[in-house]
Design a protein around this motif. Sequence first.
Motif, PDB file in Angstrom:
ATOM      1  N   LEU A  50      14.071  15.137 -29.657  1.00 52.45           N
ATOM      2  CA  LEU A  50      15.236  14.252 -29.710  1.00 52.45           C
ATOM      3  C   LEU A  50      14.921  12.891 -30.320  1.00 52.45           C
ATOM      4  CD1 LEU A  50      16.867  15.038 -26.247  1.00 52.45           C
ATOM      5  CD2 LEU A  50      17.418  15.999 -28.491  1.00 52.45           C
ATOM      6  N   ARG A  51      13.665  12.690 -30.715  1.00 57.90           N
ATOM      7  CA  ARG A  51      13.222  11.456 -31.363  1.00 57.90           C
ATOM      8  C   ARG A  51      13.510  10.215 -30.512  1.00 57.90           C
ATOM      9  NH1 ARG A  51      15.197  14.654 -35.895  1.00 57.90           N
ATOM     10  NH2 ARG A  51      17.244  13.724 -35.795  1.00 57.90           N
ATOM     11  N   VAL A  52      13.201  10.330 -29.222  1.00 61.59           N
ATOM     12  CA  VAL A  52      13.447   9.242 -28.286  1.00 61.59           C
ATOM     13  C   VAL A  52      12.612   8.013 -28.646  1.00 61.59           C
ATOM     14  CG1 VAL A  52      13.221   8.527 -25.865  1.00 61.59           C
ATOM     15  CG2 VAL A  52      14.156  10.773 -26.427  1.00 61.59           C
ATOM     16  N   CYS A  99      21.228  18.669 -30.770  1.00 55.48           N
ATOM     17  CA  CYS A  99      21.333  19.830 -29.879  1.00 55.48           C
ATOM     18  C   CYS A  99      20.810  21.082 -30.570  1.00 55.48           C
ATOM     19  CB  CYS A  99      22.773  20.045 -29.432  1.00 55.48           C
ATOM     20  SG  CYS A  99      23.341  18.840 -28.231  1.00 55.48           S
ATOM     21  N   GLY A 100      21.147  21.239 -31.830  1.00 53.12           N
ATOM     22  CA  GLY A 100      20.646  22.384 -32.593  1.00 53.12           C
ATOM     23  C   GLY A 100      19.138  22.381 -32.687  1.00 53.12           C
ATOM     24  N   GLU A 101      18.567  21.202 -32.952  1.00 52.85           N
ATOM     25  CA  GLU A 101      17.106  21.099 -33.039  1.00 52.85           C
ATOM     26  C   GLU A 101      16.454  21.408 -31.698  1.00 52.85           C
ATOM     27  OE1 GLU A 101      16.000  17.345 -34.781  1.00 52.85           O
ATOM     28  OE2 GLU A 101      17.338  17.669 -36.477  1.00 52.85           O
ATOM     29  N   LEU A 121      28.455  14.283 -34.955  1.00 55.64           N
ATOM     30  CA  LEU A 121      27.656  15.108 -35.867  1.00 55.64           C
ATOM     31  C   LEU A 121      26.164  14.965 -35.575  1.00 55.64           C
ATOM     32  CD1 LEU A 121      29.587  14.522 -39.209  1.00 55.64           C
ATOM     33  CD2 LEU A 121      29.584  16.581 -37.794  1.00 55.64           C
ATOM     34  N   ALA A 122      25.714  13.747 -35.286  1.00 55.29           N
ATOM     35  CA  ALA A 122      24.303  13.526 -34.961  1.00 55.29           C
ATOM     36  C   ALA A 122      23.929  14.226 -33.662  1.00 55.29           C
ATOM     37  CB  ALA A 122      24.016  12.024 -34.869  1.00 55.29           C
ATOM     38  N   GLU A 123      24.813  14.168 -32.668  1.00 53.22           N
ATOM     39  CA  GLU A 123      24.548  14.836 -31.394  1.00 53.22           C
ATOM     40  C   GLU A 123      24.469  16.347 -31.566  1.00 53.22           C
ATOM     41  OE1 GLU A 123      27.515  13.519 -28.642  1.00 53.22           O
ATOM     42  OE2 GLU A 123      26.600  11.539 -28.430  1.00 53.22           O
ATOM     43  N   ILE A 124      25.354  16.900 -32.376  1.00 56.10           N
ATOM     44  CA  ILE A 124      25.338  18.334 -32.630  1.00 56.10           C
ATOM     45  C   ILE A 124      24.044  18.735 -33.321  1.00 56.10           C
ATOM     46  CG2 ILE A 124      26.427  20.170 -33.993  1.00 56.10           C
ATOM     47  CD1 ILE A 124      29.119  18.664 -33.395  1.00 56.10           C
TER      48      ILE A 124
END
Length: 61
Positions: A49-51, A26-28, A20-23
Motif C-alpha cells: 500500500l506504499r504506506v 486494492c487490486g495490488e 481510482l487510486a483506492e481501487i
Amino acid sequence: MRRVAPLGSGTVPVQDHVALAEIELCGELIIAASNAEDRLSPESIDEVLRVAEARAESAGD
C-alpha cells in the motif's frame, strides 16, 4: 486510457481520482495476497500500500 463516469445525464464526464487510486491499491493488495504462500504480514501490507511513501510525502508538506 482513462475511464470517465458520466454525471447525471451523461453529458459531463467526472473523474474521482481518490476512488481510482483506492481501487488500484486494492487490486495490488489482492494480487500480493494471492501470490503469497501464507498470510501477508502487516509490514508486507504496508509495503504493497506504499504506506512509507505516503508518510514521507505527508512529512514533506
